[in-house]
Design a protein around this motif. Structure first.
Motif, PDB file in Angstrom:
ATOM      1  N   THR A  92       0.830  -1.193   0.000  1.00 42.30           N
ATOM      2  CA  THR A  92       0.000   0.000   0.000  1.00 42.30           C
ATOM      3  C   THR A  92       0.871   1.252   0.000  1.00 42.30           C
ATOM      4  N   PHE A  93       0.595   2.149  -0.934  1.00 40.30           N
ATOM      5  CA  PHE A  93       1.335   3.401  -1.026  1.00 40.30           C
ATOM      6  C   PHE A  93       0.640   4.538  -0.298  1.00 40.30           C
ATOM      7  N   GLY A  94      -0.657   4.428  -0.093  1.00 39.80           N
ATOM      8  CA  GLY A  94      -1.349   5.488   0.618  1.00 39.80           C
ATOM      9  C   GLY A  94      -2.848   5.283   0.624  1.00 39.80           C
ATOM     10  N   ILE A  95      -3.511   5.972   1.547  1.00 43.09           N
ATOM     11  CA  ILE A  95      -4.965   5.987   1.632  1.00 43.09           C
ATOM     12  C   ILE A  95      -5.417   7.387   1.238  1.00 43.09           C
ATOM     13  N   CYS A  96      -6.213   7.488   0.177  1.00 42.53           N
ATOM     14  CA  CYS A  96      -6.619   8.785  -0.366  1.00 42.53           C
ATOM     15  C   CYS A  96      -7.997   9.177   0.147  1.00 42.53           C
ATOM     16  N   LEU A  97      -8.129  10.437   0.529  1.00 40.27           N
ATOM     17  CA  LEU A  97      -9.377  10.976   1.044  1.00 40.27           C
ATOM     18  C   LEU A  97     -10.104  11.763  -0.055  1.00 40.27           C
ATOM     19  N   PRO A  98     -11.383  12.114   0.175  1.00 41.56           N
ATOM     20  CA  PRO A  98     -12.082  12.951  -0.798  1.00 41.56           C
ATOM     21  C   PRO A  98     -11.308  14.234  -1.091  1.00 41.56           C
ATOM     22  N   GLY A  99     -11.295  14.620  -2.345  1.00 40.92           N
ATOM     23  CA  GLY A  99     -10.524  15.773  -2.774  1.00 40.92           C
ATOM     24  C   GLY A  99      -9.248  15.388  -3.487  1.00 40.92           C
ATOM     25  N   THR A 100      -8.873  14.103  -3.409  1.00 36.87           N
ATOM     26  CA  THR A 100      -7.667  13.638  -4.073  1.00 36.87           C
ATOM     27  C   THR A 100      -7.927  13.418  -5.561  1.00 36.87           C
ATOM     28  N   ILE A 101      -6.995  13.852  -6.395  1.00 38.67           N
ATOM     29  CA  ILE A 101      -7.077  13.604  -7.832  1.00 38.67           C
ATOM     30  C   ILE A 101      -6.163  12.431  -8.157  1.00 38.67           C
ATOM     31  N   LEU A 102      -6.710  11.418  -8.800  1.00 33.85           N
ATOM     32  CA  LEU A 102      -5.965  10.208  -9.135  1.00 33.85           C
ATOM     33  C   LEU A 102      -5.686  10.149 -10.628  1.00 33.85           C
ATOM     34  N   GLY A 103      -4.470   9.769 -10.967  1.00 43.05           N
ATOM     35  CA  GLY A 103      -4.124   9.535 -12.360  1.00 43.05           C
ATOM     36  C   GLY A 103      -3.792  10.779 -13.147  1.00 43.05           C
ATOM     37  N   LEU A 104      -3.539  11.900 -12.473  1.00 44.27           N
ATOM     38  CA  LEU A 104      -3.296  13.146 -13.202  1.00 44.27           C
ATOM     39  C   LEU A 104      -2.007  13.074 -14.022  1.00 44.27           C
ATOM     40  N   ALA A 105      -0.908  12.675 -13.386  1.00 39.94           N
ATOM     41  CA  ALA A 105       0.373  12.634 -14.106  1.00 39.94           C
ATOM     42  C   ALA A 105       0.339  11.635 -15.251  1.00 39.94           C
ATOM     43  N   ALA A 106      -0.218  10.449 -14.999  1.00 42.71           N
ATOM     44  CA  ALA A 106      -0.270   9.428 -16.043  1.00 42.71           C
ATOM     45  C   ALA A 106      -1.185   9.859 -17.189  1.00 42.71           C
ATOM     46  N   THR A 107      -2.266  10.585 -16.860  1.00 47.36           N
ATOM     47  CA  THR A 107      -3.165  11.069 -17.902  1.00 47.36           C
ATOM     48  C   THR A 107      -2.474  12.114 -18.767  1.00 47.36           C
ATOM     49  N   VAL A 108      -1.679  12.970 -18.143  1.00 50.95           N
ATOM     50  CA  VAL A 108      -0.955  13.990 -18.896  1.00 50.95           C
ATOM     51  C   VAL A 108       0.065  13.352 -19.827  1.00 50.95           C
ATOM     52  N   THR A 109       0.821  12.372 -19.334  1.00 51.69           N
ATOM     53  CA  THR A 109       1.895  11.754 -20.130  1.00 51.69           C
ATOM     54  C   THR A 109       1.399  10.657 -21.046  1.00 51.69           C
ATOM     55  N   GLY A 110       0.213  10.098 -20.760  1.00 55.05           N
ATOM     56  CA  GLY A 110      -0.299   9.002 -21.569  1.00 55.05           C
ATOM     57  C   GLY A 110       0.337   7.666 -21.238  1.00 55.05           C
ATOM     58  N   GLN A 111       1.044   7.582 -20.104  1.00 58.08           N
ATOM     59  CA  GLN A 111       1.681   6.329 -19.703  1.00 58.08           C
ATOM     60  C   GLN A 111       0.692   5.412 -18.999  1.00 58.08           C
ATOM     61  N   SER A 112       1.057   4.137 -18.909  1.00 54.07           N
ATOM     62  CA  SER A 112       0.213   3.182 -18.190  1.00 54.07           C
ATOM     63  C   SER A 112       0.258   3.469 -16.691  1.00 54.07           C
ATOM     64  N   ARG A 113      -0.766   3.036 -15.994  1.00 55.69           N
ATOM     65  CA  ARG A 113      -0.825   3.256 -14.552  1.00 55.69           C
ATOM     66  C   ARG A 113       0.213   2.384 -13.848  1.00 55.69           C
ATOM     67  N   ILE A 114       0.862   2.938 -12.836  1.00 48.38           N
ATOM     68  CA  ILE A 114       1.862   2.174 -12.081  1.00 48.38           C
ATOM     69  C   ILE A 114       1.287   1.654 -10.773  1.00 48.38           C
ATOM     70  N   LEU A 115       0.091   2.104 -10.398  1.00 42.36           N
ATOM     71  CA  LEU A 115      -0.551   1.668  -9.170  1.00 42.36           C
ATOM     72  C   LEU A 115      -1.979   1.228  -9.461  1.00 42.36           C
ATOM     73  N   SER A 116      -2.534   0.465  -8.548  1.00 35.94           N
ATOM     74  CA  SER A 116      -3.952   0.113  -8.584  1.00 35.94           C
ATOM     75  C   SER A 116      -4.672   0.919  -7.512  1.00 35.94           C
ATOM     76  N   ALA A 117      -5.976   1.057  -7.664  1.00 32.45           N
ATOM     77  CA  ALA A 117      -6.785   1.791  -6.688  1.00 32.45           C
ATOM     78  C   ALA A 117      -8.003   0.960  -6.319  1.00 32.45           C
ATOM     79  N   GLU A 118      -8.287   0.902  -5.018  1.00 23.59           N
ATOM     80  CA  GLU A 118      -9.409   0.115  -4.508  1.00 23.59           C
ATOM     81  C   GLU A 118     -10.196   0.953  -3.509  1.00 23.59           C
ATOM     82  N   SER A 119     -11.514   0.931  -3.610  1.00 20.06           N
ATOM     83  CA  SER A 119     -12.353   1.646  -2.643  1.00 20.06           C
ATOM     84  C   SER A 119     -12.400   0.852  -1.339  1.00 20.06           C
ATOM     85  N   LEU A 120     -12.172   1.536  -0.232  1.00 20.15           N
ATOM     86  CA  LEU A 120     -12.227   0.885   1.072  1.00 20.15           C
ATOM     87  C   LEU A 120     -13.650   0.850   1.615  1.00 20.15           C
TER      88      LEU A 120
END
Length: 242
Positions: free
Chosen positions: A81-109
């Motif tokens: 686990t790299f972190g627990i994200c709270l409301p207000g967090t933006i996910l995938g911004l850098a990868a969306t900008v660069t067009g690269q594949s995602r390096i992490l997975s995300a799961e709703s707790l």
């Protein structure tokens, strides 16, 4: 990813997010609406995967409700686990900008919602709304710093510190509690906790017993209670300084 469009009455107030305020700072009402019109509000069930590592990063997600776990699965099947994200967090911004594949997975707790924008729509907004482009550049810098501050300790800390940190991230206030607020973690198995920390289930069982012996937590079937958050904070700080 199963997507469910919410009725208008259930749409979260996306513009209340501090990070979203940064992204839309200085924009006119019409420009803000143009961006919002290109976002779709979706819901996720507890323990549902929002996206997987290595898949194309073709969407940007703004978490509006619930907590999201970011993790990476190693070749041997272990998860970290790299972190627990709270409301207000933006996910995938850098990868969306660069067009690269995602390096992490995300799961709703827990039950969660997010506003999602496709990469095509996102790039269109960057071109059509120059102030939005500048705001996103600034936001990328902010998120980069926050990512280091959030995930750095999770990667480098010893397992006992990661356990204490994850428990605090997952805990919620006990209903009707006293001013010295207790926090509780419910419906989380030791195997799930082990995956989040990157250890074995047997290690978690032993560590939780030790935490209980030290008076950091109390546990019962399906529930872990942090009785004194300051004492747990002191324990984490002491372990980090060893």
């Amino acid at each position: 990813m199963r997507m469910q469009t919410l009725p208008d009455a259930q749409v979260p107030a996306r513009t209340l997010s501090p990070k979203w305020n940064i992204a839309t700072e200085g924009l006119s009402a019409a420009q803000r609406q143009t961006i919002l019109d290109r976002m779709e509000v979706v819901s996720f069930e507890p323990k549902e995967i929002l996206f997987d590592q290595d898949e194309p990063s073709d969407t940007l997600l703004l978490v509006t409700e619930g907590r999201i776990r970011l993790f990476q699965t190693l070749e041997n099947g272990e998860q970290f686990t790299f972190g627990i994200c709270l409301p207000g967090t933006i996910l995938g911004l850098a990868a969306t900008v660069t067009g690269q594949s995602r390096i992490l997975s995300a799961e709703s707790l827990e039950s969660a919602t997010a506003s999602i924008m496709t990469r095509t729509d996102f790039l269109h907004c960057l071109v059509e709304i120059p102030p939005f482009h500048w705001n996103i550049t600034r936001l990328l810098a902010i998120l980069s710093i926050e990512s280091i501050e959030r995930s750095g300790p999770m990667v480098l800390d010893r397992a006992s510190v990661r356990l204490g940190t994850v428990l605090k991230s997952l805990a919620r206030p006990e209903p009707g509690d006293t001013p010295q607020q207790c926090l509780s973690v419910v419906d989380l198995t030791q195997q799930e906790l082990a995956r989040m920390i990157g250890v074995s289930r047997s290690w978690v069982a032993i560590a939780l017993s030790e935490f209980e012996r030290l008076g950091l937590i109390s546990k019962s079937r399906g529930k872990i209670v942090i009785r004194n958050t300051k004492r747990l904070d002191d324990f984490i700080a002491e372990q980090r300084n060893h």
